[in-house]
Design an enzyme around this catalytic site. Structure first.
Site, PDB file in Angstrom:
ATOM      1  N   HIS A 195       0.825  -1.209   0.000  1.00 48.10           N
ATOM      2  CA  HIS A 195       0.000   0.000   0.000  1.00 48.10           C
ATOM      3  C   HIS A 195       0.860   1.260   0.000  1.00 48.10           C
ATOM      4  O   HIS A 195       0.419   2.331  -0.391  1.00 48.10           O
ATOM      5  CB  HIS A 195      -0.916   0.036   1.226  1.00 48.10           C
ATOM      6  CG  HIS A 195      -1.797  -1.159   1.346  1.00 48.10           C
ATOM      7  ND1 HIS A 195      -2.843  -1.398   0.483  1.00 48.10           N
ATOM      8  CD2 HIS A 195      -1.775  -2.211   2.199  1.00 48.10           C
ATOM      9  CE1 HIS A 195      -3.435  -2.534   0.816  1.00 48.10           C
ATOM     10  NE2 HIS A 195      -2.806  -3.056   1.847  1.00 48.10           N
ATOM     11  N   HIS A 252       5.640   6.676   6.756  1.00 49.88           N
ATOM     12  CA  HIS A 252       5.316   6.138   5.432  1.00 49.88           C
ATOM     13  C   HIS A 252       4.807   7.285   4.571  1.00 49.88           C
ATOM     14  O   HIS A 252       4.567   8.385   5.078  1.00 49.88           O
ATOM     15  CB  HIS A 252       4.267   5.026   5.570  1.00 49.88           C
ATOM     16  CG  HIS A 252       3.003   5.521   6.199  1.00 49.88           C
ATOM     17  ND1 HIS A 252       2.757   5.398   7.554  1.00 49.88           N
ATOM     18  CD2 HIS A 252       1.942   6.194   5.690  1.00 49.88           C
ATOM     19  CE1 HIS A 252       1.592   5.959   7.827  1.00 49.88           C
ATOM     20  NE2 HIS A 252       1.075   6.451   6.711  1.00 49.88           N
ATOM     21  N   HIS A 255       2.377   8.998   1.231  1.00 50.50           N
ATOM     22  CA  HIS A 255       1.209   8.983   0.357  1.00 50.50           C
ATOM     23  C   HIS A 255       1.449   9.961  -0.786  1.00 50.50           C
ATOM     24  O   HIS A 255       2.086  10.994  -0.599  1.00 50.50           O
ATOM     25  CB  HIS A 255      -0.053   9.444   1.098  1.00 50.50           C
ATOM     26  CG  HIS A 255      -0.421   8.592   2.265  1.00 50.50           C
ATOM     27  ND1 HIS A 255      -1.222   7.474   2.162  1.00 50.50           N
ATOM     28  CD2 HIS A 255      -0.095   8.689   3.573  1.00 50.50           C
ATOM     29  CE1 HIS A 255      -1.381   6.927   3.361  1.00 50.50           C
ATOM     30  NE2 HIS A 255      -0.702   7.650   4.238  1.00 50.50           N
ATOM     31  N   HIS A 263       3.712  10.482   6.833  1.00 47.09           N
ATOM     32  CA  HIS A 263       3.004  10.365   8.117  1.00 47.09           C
ATOM     33  C   HIS A 263       3.923   9.686   9.124  1.00 47.09           C
ATOM     34  O   HIS A 263       4.295   8.521   8.940  1.00 47.09           O
ATOM     35  CB  HIS A 263       1.718   9.542   7.946  1.00 47.09           C
ATOM     36  CG  HIS A 263       0.646  10.272   7.210  1.00 47.09           C
ATOM     37  ND1 HIS A 263      -0.393   9.629   6.562  1.00 47.09           N
ATOM     38  CD2 HIS A 263       0.440  11.598   7.031  1.00 47.09           C
ATOM     39  CE1 HIS A 263      -1.189  10.538   6.017  1.00 47.09           C
ATOM     40  NE2 HIS A 263      -0.703  11.736   6.276  1.00 47.09           N
ATOM     41  N   THR A 307      -6.266   4.478   6.506  1.00 48.68           N
ATOM     42  CA  THR A 307      -6.359   3.185   5.822  1.00 48.68           C
ATOM     43  C   THR A 307      -7.233   2.265   6.675  1.00 48.68           C
ATOM     44  O   THR A 307      -7.382   2.506   7.876  1.00 48.68           O
ATOM     45  CB  THR A 307      -4.954   2.555   5.668  1.00 48.68           C
ATOM     46  OG1 THR A 307      -4.344   2.437   6.952  1.00 48.68           O
ATOM     47  CG2 THR A 307      -4.064   3.379   4.754  1.00 48.68           C
TER      48      THR A 307
HETATM   49 ZN   LIG Z   1      -0.579   7.575   6.255  1.00 48.10          ZN
END
Ligand SMILES: [Zn+2]
Length: 252
Positions: free
Chosen positions: A93, A118, A120, A137, A203
């Site tokens: 992801h 991580h 995005h 994040h 998520t």
């Molecule tokens: Zn995130």
């Protein structure tokens, strides 16, 4: 070799579980994605455990409209981050950097340990209706299990040298890359002015009760770094969610 890799994968998923993201890495959990039949609009239908994705009134991400924020005497953010052996994983992801114990975030009486960060793309958060090309994040957890996320927005510009080892790694799924030494402090901008609001995981299972802090000052990534991430993930951002009366505070 095979065994060592398996151990690394298990370690990564344990760390993710500690971050409250168990569903993302649990093999038994149903597949979810950012497009098609398992896109964000369907997350709540994929598993009962994802009901918060639809029912919670404090979901993330959000669009932060400056004119609707409330100035507040928010506590200064203290990033007590330290370098150490880290691991870059591709969990299907996103790209995530799992960090060793020893780094924490302090804000007044609040304190939480840094677990991982991580990415995005584009940024999940919007500021005045606009996305940034990417966001990181930083996920923290208190000793009593509450999550706190710090979002660092990225604009394109100079190469980000602090993140160079991560962008040099960008592994495929199932092939974690160890980093002998990585210091997350290098990713945090000098200016710690921030927006604060109550939100959720972005998520599945979209659990709420997450303390969100979005740093106002974006940091730079080169176009080549953004392109390298896009080679793995073109789009991995949940759409913005309704505020439902929540007020976004902004530090004075
Ligand atoms: Zn995130």
């Amino acid at each position: 070799m095979k065994k060592a890799m398996l151990v690394a994968v298990v370690t990564g998923s344990v760390l993710a579980m500690h971050a409250g993201l168990a569903g993302a890495n649990d093999k038994a959990a149903p597949h979810w994605s950012y497009d098609g039949k398992t896109a964000p609009a369907h997350w709540s239908e994929l598993d009962e455990a994802n009901s918060a994705c639809k029912l919670s009134k404090e979901q993330s991400p959000i669009d932060i409209i400056d004119s609707a924020t409330k100035k507040a005497a928010l506590p200064a953010l203290e990033f007590k981050y330290a370098g150490g052996a880290a691991e870059v994983i591709n969990n299907g992801h996103t790209i995530q950097v799992n960090l060793p114990a020893g780094s924490s975030l302090k804000a007044g009486d609040f304190e939480a340990n840094l677990l991982q960060f991580h990415f995005h793309t584009p940024s999940e958060e919007k500021i005045n209706g606009k996305n940034y090309p990417m966001v990181a994040h930083f996920v923290h957890k208190t000793v009593d299990g509450k999550l706190a996320v710090v979002a660092v927005l990225f604009k394109t510009g100079k190469e980000n040298t602090a993140l160079a080892p991560v962008f040099a790694a960008l592994p495929q799924e199932g092939k974690p890359t160890p980093l002998a030494s990585f210091d997350p402090a290098g990713v945090i901008p000098a200016n710690h002015a921030y927006y604060k609001f109550a939100g959720s995981l972005t998520t599945p299972p979209c659990s709420d009760g997450v303390r969100w802090q979005v740093l106002k000052e974006p940091v730079e990534l080169s176009k080549a770094q953004v392109a390298a991430f896009h080679n793995l993930y073109k789009m991995n951002a949940r759409p913005v969610q309704p505020l439902n009366g929540r007020v976004v505070e902004v530090s004075e």
